[in-house]
Design a protein around this motif. Structure first.
Motif, mmCIF file in Angstrom:
data_model
loop_
_atom_site.group_PDB
_atom_site.id
_atom_site.type_symbol
_atom_site.label_atom_id
_atom_site.label_comp_id
_atom_site.label_asym_id
_atom_site.label_seq_id
_atom_site.Cartn_x
_atom_site.Cartn_y
_atom_site.Cartn_z
ATOM 1 N N ALA A 37 0.835 -1.212 0.185
ATOM 2 C CA ALA A 37 -0.083 -0.047 -0.022
ATOM 3 C C ALA A 37 0.828 1.348 -0.086
ATOM 4 C CB ALA A 37 -0.947 -0.047 1.121
ATOM 5 N N ALA A 38 2.300 1.226 0.250
ATOM 6 C CA ALA A 38 2.978 2.487 0.131
ATOM 7 C C ALA A 38 4.183 2.233 -1.002
ATOM 8 C CB ALA A 38 3.950 2.399 1.226
ATOM 9 N N ASN A 89 0.784 2.007 8.348
ATOM 10 C CA ASN A 89 -0.329 2.098 7.557
ATOM 11 C C ASN A 89 -1.537 2.751 8.365
ATOM 12 O OD1 ASN A 89 1.046 1.043 5.283
ATOM 13 N ND2 ASN A 89 0.592 -1.163 6.304
ATOM 14 N N THR A 140 4.468 5.480 -3.439
ATOM 15 C CA THR A 140 4.265 6.731 -2.878
ATOM 16 C C THR A 140 5.359 7.414 -3.240
ATOM 17 O OG1 THR A 140 3.413 5.728 -0.840
ATOM 18 C CG2 THR A 140 4.345 8.080 -0.641
ATOM 19 N N ASN A 188 -5.936 -3.122 4.529
ATOM 20 C CA ASN A 188 -5.460 -2.026 3.537
ATOM 21 C C ASN A 188 -5.433 -3.056 2.180
ATOM 22 O OD1 ASN A 188 -2.560 -2.920 2.854
ATOM 23 N ND2 ASN A 188 -2.319 -2.641 4.829
ATOM 24 N N PHE A 226 7.472 7.063 7.484
ATOM 25 C CA PHE A 226 7.014 7.249 5.838
ATOM 26 C C PHE A 226 5.800 7.860 5.966
ATOM 27 C CE2 PHE A 226 5.899 5.846 1.950
ATOM 28 C CZ PHE A 226 6.702 5.830 1.024
ATOM 29 N N LYS A 272 4.982 3.400 10.253
ATOM 30 C CA LYS A 272 5.165 3.848 8.801
ATOM 31 C C LYS A 272 4.095 3.809 7.969
ATOM 32 C CE LYS A 272 6.777 -0.294 6.677
ATOM 33 N NZ LYS A 272 7.770 -1.233 6.221
ATOM 34 N N ASN A 273 4.225 4.818 6.837
ATOM 35 C CA ASN A 273 3.074 4.871 5.870
ATOM 36 C C ASN A 273 1.863 5.641 6.914
ATOM 37 O OD1 ASN A 273 2.100 5.002 3.470
ATOM 38 N ND2 ASN A 273 1.145 3.087 3.519
#
Lengths: 472, 193
Positions: free
Chosen positions: A193-194, B19, A197, A293, B101, B74-75
């Protein structure tokens, strides 16, 4: 050195570029809706500013509108007030508003393309992360925050630093029963999901090229689910044929001129990308998500990954996610009983999605224990579905065709999945509570969702269908 | 005019989850307001309260942890572009979010609201969590002008990146719209092309 498609479009829209500052980028069309715009209009009023180019802004009501009996006033007071506020703001600032009852009303990312507003080479923004959808036409399209909505209203420009460029290629022949939604769910499951980015992602390869515009929009729509700033696909005959003749598409000489430019919009052979990824179409199964996610997806015949196999630093979050979903390590997804099916959203509520689902449902009935919502993406999609008799097919299957809006994708209206219940959804996010407090979402393609509607459980569509049934 | 930001020293609220999406930060059902204020009450709503509005075992309900700095896995801020997420964090009283992140749109929204996103290495993030769980009164110091974040107790520090223009905006309270409108002639020239 050659240029990428992204850079060609970007460079053609730079108003000002100064060392140490983000570029000032001209925006061709700004889409707005009721939820992320009111504070932007307030900001304009407070500062005594005008909308610089009202004719380059298009408004609709989609996020919190009811999808049943839309001719009646909106019952929920705050939603009604928000939609009325948008209508008032549009009137005050001279903006076209496709509100409830208007033949062009619908989900903002569905109406732009179907009206011919979204075109190759353009720049589009909206206070909604799924604006990436419009990139399917070979355009730059960003989701933005409300401060930026105010910025674009006031200046018709967006202050933005150029992102890095990534190319994702998919080549090969898709398995039967696998479509655009499975492609993008698969890509996100592979890169997380990242994984996108900081990048503008161009999708390429013969599998992508073989997709219809509807399919390409589904792929680009979910670019944000891997964190990408935007997604785009070089325009080709499929794109031009889709745009031609639409309400606001260029006509006559204008069309010829536009087409000549659009044909130059592709990444040059020697264009440099910051990152290139390749996938094989043959590796993609019908996909289903199991977690909270969109990167937590697997082929529908696979087992939920075990917590011990997850990166050590993420095991706690992973275990919490499975707990929320009521799933176990190594559990087989096939056969899992579900309660709701939602077919809709800016990801999968275009006419092609409804046709595909109707084709499958013809002669079948929904399972008794499942509630199914089919929500068209726009008034035009709804009218087309009715003209083709799809509503009758849905009705015969025990599913009334609802009216257009974002609906259960984010449950801002009445279409909420109750706490603890499972929904197979064609939307784009399986976050905790996304479809209602404590709701549990399995993201899937329209076909996989339709299969679940019929059996009441997570099902491999390939078991229900012979190949010839899906063709044509 | 954005809020001016230069320097913060504070205890922190630790949220070691990866996340974290903007639907968790502010669930969609609370996006119906037409003003920017008051979203802090519903920050992390479904993690803070159950269906009957009873407080859950969650760090924001924990009297041990408080401060102007939120530290998360992160994220952070992935998902929806809703600026309401940044508004809710600011309204609750945070000036800084630290993570290893950040999602792009959230980062932009934060900067446009005087909320500083500080991206640190995974190792430094782990260090902050470790220090805070050992001693909840641990303070971090965030110095925007020098782009340095440090653990006040041990002096361990790391530098962080920020776009030079956005840094100037935060320190001086500049507004993006004023900057763009200073290019009005260029905008008109572009349109005439």
């Amino acid at each position: 050195m050659g240029q990428t498609l992204f850079d060609k479009i970007w460079d053609a829209h730079v108003v000002s570029s100064k060392e140490g500052f983000p570029d000032v980028l001209y925006i061709d069309t700004h889409f707005i809706h009721e939820v992320t715009s009111p504070q932007a209009f307030d900001g304009l009023r407070k500062a005594g500013r005008k909308v610089l180019r009202p004719n380059k802004t298009v408004a609709t009501a989609d996020h919190n509108v009811p999808t049943w009996e839309q001719h009646l006033p909106i019952k929920e007071e705050l939603s009604r007030f928000q939609v009325e506020t948008l209508a008032k703001n549009c009137k005050e600032f001279g903006i076209e508003f496709y509100g409830l009852g208007h033949p062009y009303q619908g989900i903002v990312h569905i109406i732009g393309p179907e009206l011919g507003i979204t075109r190759p080479g353009g720049t589009y923004v909206c206070g909604d992360s799924h604006t990436s959808t419009h990139g399917a036409f070979g355009a730059i399209a960003f989701g933005i925050g409300t401060s930026q909505v105010e910025q674009v209203l006031a200046t018709q420009c967006l202050l933005q630093s150029r992102p890095k460029r990534m190319k994702i290629e998919v080549n090969g022949k898709l398995q039967f029963g696998v479509g655009a939604k499975d492609i993008i769910l698969y890509i996100i499951s592979q890169i997380t999901a990242a994984g996108g980015t900081g990048y503008a992602v161009e999708y390429a390869g013969d599998t992508i090229r073989s997709l219809s515009m509807e399919g390409r929009m589904t792929v680009c729509n979910m670019s944000i689910e891997m964190g990408a700033r935007c997604g785009l696909i070089a325009p080709d005959e499929t794109t031009f044929n889709y745009v031609k003749g639409r309400e606001f598409a260029p006509k006559g000489e204008e069309w010829d001129k536009a087409l000549a430019y659009w044909e130059t919009l592709y990444s040059d052979e020697d264009a440099q990308f910051d990152k290139v990824l390749s996938f094989r179409a043959e590796d993609i199964e019908p996909m289903i998500t199991y977690g909270t996610n969109p990167g937590m997806g697997i082929g529908v015949t696979q087992h939920v990954p075990a917590t011990k196999d997850i990166d050590a630093t993420e095991q706690l979050s992973y275990a919490n996610s499975l707990k929320y979903m009521g799933l176990q390590d190594d559990q087989l997804m096939l056969g899992k009983e579900i309660d709701y099916v939602f077919i809709g959203s800016c990801t999968n509520a275009r006419i092609e999605d409804l046709r595909q689902v109707a084709k499958f449902l013809k002669g079948r009935k929904k399972a008794d224990n499942v509630t199914v919502w089919v929500v068209p993406g726009s008034k035009q999609v709804e009218q087309q579905a009715i003209a083709e008799g799809l509503d009758k097919v849905f009705e015969a299957a025990g599913i009334p065709l609802r009216e257009p809006g974002c609906s259960a994708c984010l449950a801002m209206n009445e279409d909420k999945i109750p706490a603890g219940k499972y929904c197979v959804s064609t939307s784009n996010r399986n976050f905790e509570g996304r479809q209602g407090p404590n709701s549990r979402t399995f993201l899937a393609s329209p076909l996989t969702a339709a299969a679940a509607a019929v059996t009441g459980r997570i099902t491999d569509i390939r078991e229900l269908l012979q190949e010839e049934e899906l063709v044509g | 005019m954005t809020k001016i930001f230069k320097h913060v020293q504070s205890t922190v609220v630790p949220l070691p989850i990866e996340n974290i999406d903007t639907d968790q930060i502010i669930p969609a059902r609370f996006l119906k307001a037409t003003t920017r204020e008051g979203f802090g009450n519903n920050l992390f709503r479904d993690w803070r309260y159950d269906n009957q509005e009873n407080p859950k075992d969650f760090v924001l309900n924990h009297p041990t942890y408080s401060g102007k700095v939120l530290v998360a896995g992160k994220n952070f801020g992935c998902g929806s572009s809703r600026e309401h997420a940044a508004w809710a964090i600011v309204d609750f009283g945070f000036d800084v979010v630290v993570s290893s992140f950040f999602a792009d749109i959230f980062k932009g929204n934060a900067l446009n609201n005087g909320l500083l996103p500080v991206q640190v290495s995974d190792a430094f993030l782990a260090k902050i969590f470790e220090a805070v769980f050992a001693d909840p009164l641990t303070q971090v110091d965030v110095d925007l002008e020098n782009q340095v974040i440090s653990l006040a107790s041990t002096g361990e520090q790391e530098s962080f990146e920020i776009n030079a223009y956005k840094k100037a905006c935060l320190i001086n309270g500049y507004d993006d719209i004023d900057y763009i409108l200073s290019h009005k002639a260029e905008i008109e020239a572009f349109e005439a092309r």
